[in-house]
Every structure is written in structure tokens, then in C-alpha cells.
Design an enzyme around this catalytic site. Structure first.
Site, PDB file in Angstrom:
ATOM      1  N   LEU A 217       0.774  -1.181   0.043  1.00 33.76           N
ATOM      2  CA  LEU A 217       0.038   0.064   0.003  1.00 33.76           C
ATOM      3  C   LEU A 217       0.890   1.204  -0.020  1.00 33.76           C
ATOM      4  O   LEU A 217       0.749   2.357  -0.630  1.00 33.76           O
ATOM      5  CB  LEU A 217      -0.887   0.034   1.067  1.00 33.76           C
ATOM      6  CG  LEU A 217      -1.858  -1.090   1.158  1.00 33.76           C
ATOM      7  CD1 LEU A 217      -2.732  -1.053   2.506  1.00 33.76           C
ATOM      8  CD2 LEU A 217      -3.114  -0.762   0.140  1.00 33.76           C
ATOM      9  N   GLY A 218       2.087   1.076   0.596  1.00 31.16           N
ATOM     10  CA  GLY A 218       2.976   2.435   0.722  1.00 31.16           C
ATOM     11  C   GLY A 218       4.040   2.344   1.556  1.00 31.16           C
ATOM     12  O   GLY A 218       3.926   1.201   2.252  1.00 31.16           O
TER      13      GLY A 218
ATOM     14  N   MET B 204       9.929   4.364   8.231  1.00 26.11           N
ATOM     15  CA  MET B 204      10.037   3.407   8.990  1.00 26.11           C
ATOM     16  C   MET B 204       9.500   2.037   8.802  1.00 26.11           C
ATOM     17  O   MET B 204      10.142   1.167   9.207  1.00 26.11           O
ATOM     18  CB  MET B 204       9.685   3.805  10.460  1.00 26.11           C
ATOM     19  CG  MET B 204      10.361   5.031  11.307  1.00 26.11           C
ATOM     20  SD  MET B 204       9.827   5.524  12.659  1.00 26.11           S
ATOM     21  CE  MET B 204       8.331   6.564  12.447  1.00 26.11           C
TER      22      MET B 204
ATOM     23  N   LYS C 260       2.075  -3.248   8.721  1.00 21.69           N
ATOM     24  CA  LYS C 260       2.966  -2.461   8.659  1.00 21.69           C
ATOM     25  C   LYS C 260       4.328  -3.322   9.098  1.00 21.69           C
ATOM     26  O   LYS C 260       4.306  -3.841  10.194  1.00 21.69           O
ATOM     27  CB  LYS C 260       3.032  -1.343   9.848  1.00 21.69           C
ATOM     28  CG  LYS C 260       2.175  -0.196   9.075  1.00 21.69           C
ATOM     29  CD  LYS C 260       2.492   1.110   9.643  1.00 21.69           C
ATOM     30  CE  LYS C 260       1.872   2.361   8.813  1.00 21.69           C
ATOM     31  NZ  LYS C 260       2.378   3.683   9.227  1.00 21.69           N
TER      32      LYS C 260
ATOM     33  N   TYR D 205      -7.955  -2.505   8.117  1.00 15.71           N
ATOM     34  CA  TYR D 205      -7.654  -1.747   6.776  1.00 15.71           C
ATOM     35  C   TYR D 205      -8.912  -0.857   6.604  1.00 15.71           C
ATOM     36  O   TYR D 205      -9.927  -1.231   6.718  1.00 15.71           O
ATOM     37  CB  TYR D 205      -7.741  -2.784   5.726  1.00 15.71           C
ATOM     38  CG  TYR D 205      -7.628  -1.908   4.351  1.00 15.71           C
ATOM     39  CD1 TYR D 205      -6.647  -1.236   3.972  1.00 15.71           C
ATOM     40  CD2 TYR D 205      -8.874  -2.445   3.435  1.00 15.71           C
ATOM     41  CE1 TYR D 205      -6.639  -0.774   2.718  1.00 15.71           C
ATOM     42  CE2 TYR D 205      -8.752  -1.744   2.161  1.00 15.71           C
ATOM     43  CZ  TYR D 205      -7.756  -0.944   1.835  1.00 15.71           C
ATOM     44  OH  TYR D 205      -7.860  -0.175   0.672  1.00 15.71           O
ATOM     45  N   VAL D 206      -8.526   0.578   6.513  1.00 13.53           N
ATOM     46  CA  VAL D 206      -9.528   1.577   6.504  1.00 13.53           C
ATOM     47  C   VAL D 206      -9.734   2.153   5.162  1.00 13.53           C
ATOM     48  O   VAL D 206      -8.684   2.607   4.233  1.00 13.53           O
ATOM     49  CB  VAL D 206      -9.228   2.715   7.336  1.00 13.53           C
ATOM     50  CG1 VAL D 206     -10.350   3.705   7.283  1.00 13.53           C
ATOM     51  CG2 VAL D 206      -9.035   2.489   8.907  1.00 13.53           C
TER      52      VAL D 206
ATOM     53  N   ASP E  93       3.975  11.141  17.196  1.00 12.74           N
ATOM     54  CA  ASP E  93       4.189  11.353  15.675  1.00 12.74           C
ATOM     55  C   ASP E  93       2.907  11.727  14.895  1.00 12.74           C
ATOM     56  O   ASP E  93       2.397  11.146  14.025  1.00 12.74           O
ATOM     57  CB  ASP E  93       4.567  10.160  14.930  1.00 12.74           C
ATOM     58  CG  ASP E  93       5.349  10.459  13.613  1.00 12.74           C
ATOM     59  OD1 ASP E  93       5.434  11.623  13.118  1.00 12.74           O
ATOM     60  OD2 ASP E  93       5.282   9.422  12.889  1.00 12.74           O
TER      61      ASP E  93
ATOM     62  N   PRO F 102      -0.679  14.698   9.305  1.00 10.67           N
ATOM     63  CA  PRO F 102      -1.832  14.348   8.490  1.00 10.67           C
ATOM     64  C   PRO F 102      -1.891  12.739   8.175  1.00 10.67           C
ATOM     65  O   PRO F 102      -2.959  12.119   7.691  1.00 10.67           O
ATOM     66  CB  PRO F 102      -1.855  15.193   7.394  1.00 10.67           C
ATOM     67  CG  PRO F 102      -0.816  16.615   7.891  1.00 10.67           C
ATOM     68  CD  PRO F 102      -0.112  16.069   8.863  1.00 10.67           C
TER      69      PRO F 102
END
Length: 905
Positions: free
Chosen positions: A50-51, A55, A73, A122-123, A166, A169
Site C-alpha cells: 500500500l505504501g 520506518m 506494517k 484496513y480503512v 508522531d 496528517p
């Protein structure tokens, strides 16, 4: 240890450092992800990436057991290696139980395929960052609603003791238009698990645009106020379209966070109402104490159209007059980015500092920070940094493991580099051309090339007190014993005597050939004119000459300045205070000037003042009723009810104080050294003092309950008493001679005989103490090249054999256990106990650390031992580490302005 690297922070956490794109890196990661997918295949099926961020990489996966989509993650491999799986998983569990409608929950975490991971829902939707990238600004009402929801989520976590660290946005997900705070507590888990080692990965905790000043200054102990600041940044961006401190590089962003004031949102967007303007500006205050007490209060202010805030700023966002230097944030690691923040500051010129009056700070590497008060001679905070003539290079002392060494720090770099071979260095100073650094170590004067190389021994320098490198190629340096000012060629050789019979601390060469020195006590600034005549200029210490010609000096911890006529040795104006809070001890004060007029200094408001305490091995202290002060020596009476103190921050008085009440009596106002000691019976105190009306030193035995005193012996050299024999008949002391260093002697007090030499020679030997049975003496000697503790038989002496019992660098100040089966000694900031068996020679066992530093270390033996194993120490403020140097650019202009304003109209 070699060079430690500090990597800059990256403005866009979604773009990893360039090192990650180096050949060979990606295939390794891909292989590890394949192994990870195989390792979790019984629970999750990885679908796609997803990206990726700074980190972790995020993967969409199927939760096979619960038949739902999840986001996994996976921490970067090098980060996982530094953090450690067990510790990370233990820390992240503290965030797993957070329950709130606006907190994205944590489903699972673990280690698989050599990688650390955690699982979240998962949103389906987008992040606030995605929306801002698309729309740039949000409607005011919607920005307030999102901020309110996020604030309530953060406050709920704060109530559970969890700080996000942290907030940005990208970590606020929008589902059905309502926010969910993601990655909650992950920064906390990483920080606690990896500690200071995270910096070695090139990663930072937090994204620069949204970092609070305390995060930007590398403060590990982030508080809820830090989250509040970050949320105010997010609100600011929703209203204005960009963060409060934009910039083209991480350094530029951090510099503005630490030094600049944000423009109020209403000046950039007219529809922002006054109360919302006030909420944002209060949330962005530099000092945490100036923000809202908590996020619940921030929410109330968001809903209160009558809210006004002008405590620290005017309506236009300018600094109000009440905000001054004393309220500036205590800067650390990222503050050096202020110096380095862009090529415009690094163009050729007289200074690397911006042309304004902002106060900066240069942090010392964490692994090289120096516990203050640990420097020789006698623990005095001798010079621990120097600035190159062009004000572009800093040379400083640092702690490399268990030794003090010399470090080089270019001011356009994040890293300090060790000068090999400079163990035990102190009091560095530059050559006029900036190519060499001179320093003192191992009773000698040395020099080393600034670019690195083999140190060169220049001359003998026992117990030095500073030096200056002249334009004529000669180095002047001060020797405490005998009050000598010496000169030697910068090529090395035999030092020659220039002057004697006076102290010449911190010499400063003047352009016209004169010499300024500090003399004391009492503290005086004296001038040696070009023709060799001496003149007292004023009362003060640590004189310096600004490039503008103004004379500066220190009284207490205040820096003063005045116009000065070098030729006549006279002040042309009244001294004016120009800075409060310089670290100062004795005749030393920690400040230097660059050739561009910049001031470099170490702050130290009350840093040296301590309170005598009884403290156990766990560091638990029982504060005594004795007033706060800088005590150069503490001696406990045998009944443990009274203390002899030597107060060196005031009038150098030697006093006996009651432990319980703090009341006491004056013994003497003119002791020559900080050492004193009780007789074993507790009825007498021995100490040394300057003989009345002469230049000699005498040892005095005084009955503290009366005026009775006996002078035992006199000498033209310094005398330092160290112990009574168990029967109180004999007294051990050291005589510090000009050419032989310390020599241990004993005097028969009862017989009134002449002193007898026990240990003499070329080495410095001192601090001798009798064993409880009187058959052995422990003492300090530097015959190996550094201070170490030895034991020898008495009265046979060293001819019958002496044995080294210490095993740590710079070991000194021995003290026998009350049973006589061990010796306790101090090594730098730690105390060690080494057991000794006698078969019949002393055989030392394995040393055991019985006390760790964090207590003051000042001239003389600044500790004693109680029968129950506790220590008598002077416990001072914990800000006793040399971890930063503060800088005020263009300080010479400020001095000139202050002096001009002080003149009568």
C-alpha cells in the site's frame, strides 16, 4: 570508538534516505518480505504493498481467521535489527489496549521472517494528508471538527500515560469523513525499545513539519504537550494550506521551529475567526508550559468563540516585550540544524551564523557528552572547549567510554571526531592560524594538528591553569605550583620561567603585547603590560578581549563588559552586565569568543551549588540541614554529627556545621587548600592555610570547640593534609613542590618532630590514608602516567613493596573500609570498592562499583564514608553534563549597544 555519525532528518517521511536506493539494497528487502509472507501465511495472506514510509512498509492483507482486510506494517530491516524484537513487542503492548472511537486499534503484533510487524484494520478511504494534497485547505468548520475529534482521542491516550509522538496528517485516516488516529504509540515503542541507537539508522521520531520544539531538540521525554503542538500544526495546515514552518530541507524546517514565530492563520486566511487564531497560536508556543494545560482545555477553547490568547505574543504574531532570552527553549541535537540550515549560511564569510540575534545551541554527541566536574586538576572545571580563530571549528572534551578525550567538531557538520592519543586532555586552545590545538594532559603541554595526527609533547606542565598561543610562535602557560608563568616554543623544548610568585590562570594575549590573567582568591583581573609591569584592572575572573576591543569578565555567573584601554590598563566605562548564567567555578568561566564576535558559552545558573547529602549505593539521598553552596571539601566527624566544609563559591571559609541543624562555627577564612580532616577522636581538625603575613603555607591543628590551635610545620610549597594515624599521634600530608610534584610525608604531632619523607621522587603522590590497624597506607600516584591507587606497608614504606590496587583510569582519593579489608576510591564520576587480602602482601580482588556519578566533584576530597556504608557527598542539580554549547551570533554588537545605553545622557 571512532566517529559517530548524526544523519539529518528528512522533511518527507514517505521518501526514504538515498542510501536505501543503493545497489543491492532492494533485492535484499524483497527477499526478506518473501520470507515474512511465508512465515505469516497461516494467519495472513499478503495481497499488495500500500505504501512505504521512513520506518515501515504497509501491506494490504487478508486476516484468514477473522475473514477481514487488514493493514500490516513491517518495520524496515535495519530498524528492526537496532530495536530488537522482544523489547519492541513488549513496549508496543502498552498501546494495544487503547480504546477510543477515533483511535485506530492494534489487532496484532509480532516477529516473523526476521522482521517486526504490527496489524491494524484496513480503512477504506484516505488519509488527511491525501486530502490536503488534493484540496490544500479545508473548510474552517470541518478543520475544527477533525481537530476536536483527534484531540479527544489523544487526550484519552494521555490519560492512560501514552503519548503519540508522531501526530501528522499521514497518521490521521478519514473514514466516512471522521478521523482515526493511526500508529498510536508506535513512536513510543520505537523510542523506548531502540533508545539512542535509533539515530544510527538515520531515522527520526516524528516528521519535521509537525515536530514540537522539544522533539526538534532531541528531547527523549516527549510529553502530551508535544502532541498538542503537533496537532496545532495539523490544524494550521488545514486552515492555511501549509505547515506553520515550511522549508526546503529538514534543517531549514527545524531551524524555523526552534527560532521563528509562526504567522497567525488569520493573516493568511481572513475567514479564520479570532478565537481559532488564538487556539492555534497558543498550541504553537515554544515552551510547553505556555500551551494549554491539556488537550481537553484545547477542545474547550475551540468551542469557545470568546477565547482570547495573548500571553506570549501580540495579535500580529510579533514577540511581546515580556518574552526574552530567559524563556527560550533548551535546545539540543536539532538546534545545530539552525547553524547548518542551508547553503546560504555556508557561503564564504566571517561567520557560519545568520546575521541576526538568535540564540543557538551546539549539542554534543550523546556518546561523547562529558560529566562536568570530572576534569583534572583536582576536579576543577578547567577549559573544556575552544573555538577556532575563524569561528568555524569547535574543539571540545568528551567522554569516550571511560576516558576524557579531545574531539573536533566543524560547525557545518553534525559529527564530532576524536583526536587519537589525547586521553586525559583538558584546557584546549588554538594556534593563531587555527592549524593546531594545544592542550594539557599527563602533566605536560601537547599540541595536535586540527586535521588529526600524532600529538606532539611540547613541555612539562604539572598542574597547569591554562595557556595562550602567541603570534610570535611561543606559548605562555600557567603552572599552579609556585605560581609560575612559563614560556615555550611551539616547536617544543625546555620551558622557561617568565614570572613567578603569582597565579596566572586563563592567560589572554592582547594585540599590543600585554597579557591578561585571573588572580585569586580574591578574584582579580590583572594586566601584564608589554614592558613587564603588573596592574590590577578590576575584581572578576576569566578575562577575555572581544574583537571590538571590549574587555569581558565574570563575577559570580554574570558576564560583564566594559570599554578598555590596553596601553594604560584602565577601564573607559563602567562594567555592564551583558549575560546571566555563565557556568563558572573558581577562577574559571566557560565562555569563548569567535573572531566574528560570536559568543560561545556553557550555561550554568547555580549549576555548581550543591547540598551535602548522605546517599546509599542505590542513589537514595538523605538531604542534610546544611545550606546550599559549592563545597570544595567535606569531612565527616567520627561521631557522624558534624561536617567540616570548605565553601569555595563565597569567601573561602572553613567551617564546622552540625548535620541536623546546619548551625556551625567558623574555623578559618584563609585555608590554602580545600582539604581538612578530623582526628580519630573527633576533638581536633587539621588543615593547611596561608601563614599570616608571609608567603608560606602552614599546617594547623585546631580544636573546633575553642580557639586553641597548633602550627605543626611550614613550607614555601603547598601542603595538603590527608589522614591521622589510628592513635592520633601522626599526620599524613603531601607537599606539592615545583619540580617534584606531590611528596607524601608524615609528622609526629605528639612529639613535635620534623616531618619525615615517606614517598618522594618524580611522580605526583598524594591522598595517603592509614588502614584501621595503622600497618598500611593507601595513596594516589601518577607514576604510571595516570592517577592510580596503591597500597604500601607502614612504617617500612615503598622499599618493602607497594601494590597497585585500582583498575580504572584516573583513580584517586582512597578511603579504607572501617574493617580494613577493602579500599574505596573514586574514578571520574564513579566510586569503586576493591577487597584486599594480606598474604602478607596486599592482594587486590575484583573491584565492585558502589556508587555511580551524578554528584558534584569539586576541588579536594569531596566525599566521605559513613559506617553504615552510605556516602557523604555534595548533591547538586542534575544539569552537570557538558551536552551543549550555546551561541549568540553578533554578540560584540550587543555588547557595544549595552555599553552605549548605559552611558549617562
Amino acid at each position: 570508538m571512532g566517529t559517530a555519525t548524526r544523519s539529518p532528518r528528512y522533511p518527507d517521511a514517505a521518501h526514504p534516505p538515498a542510501a536505501l536506493a543503493e545497489p543491492g539494497f532492494r533485492p535484499k528487502v524483497v527477499a526478506m518480505i518473501d520470507r515474512f509472507a511465508d512465515a505469516v501465511s497461516d494467519r495472513y495472506r499478503i495481497e499488495r504493498e500500500l505504501g512505504a514510509g521512513g520506518m515501515a512498509t504497509v501491506y494490504l492483507a487478508d486476516d484468514l481467521k477473522h475473514e477481514r482486510k487488514v493493514a500490516i506494517k513491517v518495520l524496515r530491516p535495519e530498524l528492526a535489527a537496532v530495536v530488537g524484537g522482544e523489547r519492541f513487542l513488549s513496549e508496543i503492548e502498552t498501546t494495544a489496549n487503547l480504546q477510543h472511537p477515533h483511535i485506530l486499534p492494534l489487532f496484532d503484533s509480532g516477529e516473523a521472517g526476521g522482521l517486526l510487524f504490527y496489524v491494524m484494520p484496513y480503512v477504506e478511504g484516505e488519509s488527511l494528508q491525501d486530502r490536503l494534497d488534493r484540496e490544500r485547505q479545508l473548510p474552517v468548520d470541518e478543520a475544527v471538527r477533525i481537530t476536536t475529534d483527534v484531540a479527544e482521542a489523544l487526550h484519552a491516550a494521555h490519560q492512560r500515560g501514552v503519548v503519540h509522538r508522531d501526530v501528522k496528517p499521514a497518521n490521521i485516516l478519514l473514514s466516512g469523513g471522521r478521523p482515526l488516529v493511526a500508529d498510536f504509540g508506535i513512536a513510543l515503542a520505537l523510542s523506548h525499545a531502540g533508545g539512542g541507537r535509533l539515530t544510527e539508522t538515520g531515522l527520526s521520531m516524528g516528521t519535521p513539519y509537525y515536530m514540537s520544539p522539544e522533539q526538534a531538540s532531541a528531547d527523549r521525554d516527549a510529553t502530551p504537550a508535544s502532541d498538542q503542538y503537533s496537532l496545532a500544526c495539523v490544524l494550521y495546515e488545514m486552515l492555511v494550506g501549509e505547515p506553520p514552518f515550511p522549508g526546503g530541507s529538514a534543517q531549514a524546517v527545524l531551524a524555523r521551529i526552534l527560532t521563528a514565530d509562526p504567522t497567525p492563520p488569520s493573516e493568511l486566511r481572513r475567514s479564520v475567526p479570532p478565537h481559532l487564531d488564538a487556539v492555534v497560536m497558543r498550541g504553537l508556543e515554544k515552551l510547553p508550559a505556555d500551551r494549554f494545560p491539556d488537550l481537553r482545555e484545547m477542545v474547550r477553547a475551540l468551542r469557545d468563540e470568546g477565547h482570547r490568547y495573548a500571553a506570549g505574543r501580540s495579535r500580529t504574531g510579533e514577540r511581546s516585550p515580556r518574552r526574552g532570552p530567559a524563556t527560550l527553549v533548551p535546545w539540543t541535537l536539532a538546534a545545530v540544524a539552525t547553524i547548518l540550515a542551508g547553503a546560504a549560511w555556508l557561503r564564504p564569510g566571517p561567520s557560519v551564523f545568520p546575521a541576526d540575534d538568535r540564540r543557538l545551541a551546539i549539542p554534543m554527541q550523546e556518546d561523547a557528552q562529558l560529566p562536568l566536574g570530572q576534569l583534572v586538576p583536582f576536579g576543577v572545571d578547567a577549559g573544556f572547549f575552544a573555538v577556532s580563530p575563524d569561528a568555524r571549528t569547535l574543539v571540545h572534551l568528551g567522554y569516550d567510554g571511560d576516558r576524557v578525550r579531545l574531539y573536533r567538531r566543524p560547525l557545518n557538520s553534525y559529527e564530532s571526531t576524536i583526536f587519537p592519543g589525547t586521553e586525559g586532555a583538558f584546557w584546549p586552545f588554538f594556534s593563531p592560524d587555527g592549524a593546531w590545538v594545544a592542550y594539557f594532559a599527563s602533566t605536560a603541554l601537547w599540541k595536535v594538528p586540527v586535521t588529526g595526527g600524532e600529538p606532539v609533547r611540547l613541555a612539562d606542565a604539572p598542574n597547569p591553569a591554562g595557556g595562550v598561543w602567541g603570534e610570535d610562535g611561543r606559548i605562555l602557560f600557567s603552572i599552579m605550583e609556585g605560581g609560575r608563568l612559563m614560556s615555550v616554543s611551539d616547536a617544543g623544548g625546555q620551558g622557561t620561567l617568565v614570572e613567578a610568585e603569582m597565579t596566572y590562570e586563563a592567560p589572554v594575549q592582547l594585540p599590543g603585547g600585554g597579557l591578561l590573567v585571573a588572580e585569586g582568591p580574591p578574584a582579580e583581573v590583572r594586566l601584564r603590560t608589554a614592558d613587564g609591569l603588573w596592574k590590577t584592572v578590576l575584581e572578576g575572573k576569566r578575562p577575555q578581549l572581544l574583537p571590538s576591543g571590549h574587555l569581558t569578565f565574570v563575577r559570580g555567573r554574570t558576564l560583564y563588559a566594559a570599554e578598555f584601554d590596553e596601553d594604560r590598563g584602565e577601564l573607559l566605562s563602567e562594567p555592564v552586565p551583558v549575560l546571566e548564567g555563565i557556568r563558572a567555578q573558581g577562577s574559571w568561566a566557560a565562555y569563548e569568543f569567535g573572531a566574528d564576535g560570536s559568543l560561545f558559552y556553557v550555561p550554568g545558573e547555580n549549576a555548581d551549588l550543591g547540598v551535602p547529602v548522605f546517599v546509599d549505593a542505590d542513589g537514595v539521598a538523605d538531604t542534610l540541614a546544611i545550606p546550599r553552596g559549592l563545597y570544595g571539601h567535606l569531612a565527616l566527624s567520627p561521631d557522624e554529627r558534624r561536617i567540616v566544609t570548605y565553601e569555595i563559591a563565597g569567601d573561602f571559609a572553613l567551617s564546622v556545621l552540625d548535620v541536623r541543624s546546619g548551625r556551625g562555627q567558623l574555623l578559618d577564612r584563609a585555608p590554602s587548600m580545600a582539604q581538612s580532616l578530623w582526628s580519630r577522636a573527633g576533638d581536633r581538625v587539621a588543615y593547611s592555610r596561608s601563614a599570616h603575613g608571609s608567603d608560606t603555607i602552614e599546617i594547623v591543628v585546631r580544636d573546633p570547640s575553642s580557639t586553641l590551635e597548633t602550627v605543626l610545620t611550614q613550607s614555601e610549597h603547598e601542603l595538603l593534609v590527608s589522614d591521622w594515624s589510628p592513635d592520633d599521634r601522626r599526620l599524613l600530608f603531601a607537599e606539592w613542590t615545583t619540580d617534584r610534584g606531590g611528596e607524601i610525608q608524615v609528622i609526629d604531632v605528639a612529639a613535635g618532630a620534623e616531618p619525615e619523607m615517606l614517598l618522594g621522587g618524580d611522580a605526583e603522590e598524594w591522598g595517603a590514608v592509614f588502614s584501621p590497624d595503622g600497618n598500611w597506607i593507601a595513596y594516589t600516584s601518577d607514576r604510571s602516567g595516570t592517577y592510580e591507587v596503591y597500597v604500601m606497608p607502614y612504617p617500612a614504606g615503598p622499599e618493602a613493596g607497594s601494590v597497585k590496587i585500582s583498575s580504572h583510569p584516573v583513580s584517586e582519593e582512597p578511603h579504607w573500609s572501617f574493617e580494613g579489608d577493602a579500599v574505596i576510591y573514586r574514578s571520574m564520576g564513579d566510586w569503586w570498592r576493591v577487597p584486599i587480602s594480606f598474604r602478607p602482601r596486599p592482594e587486590p580482588g575484583t573491584p565492585e562499583r558502589v556508587m555511580r556519578g551524578a554528584f558534584l566533584n569539586v576541588p579536594g576530597k569531596s566525599w566521605d564514608l559513613l559506617r553504615d556504608g552510605r556516602f557523604l557527598l555534595s548533591d547538586g542539580p542534575r544539569e552537570t553534563t557538558f551536552d551543549r554549547i550555546h551561541v549568540i551570533p553578533n554578540f560584540a554588537d550587543e555588547v557595544a549597544r549595552r555599553i552605549a545605553e548605559s552611558r549617562p545622557d
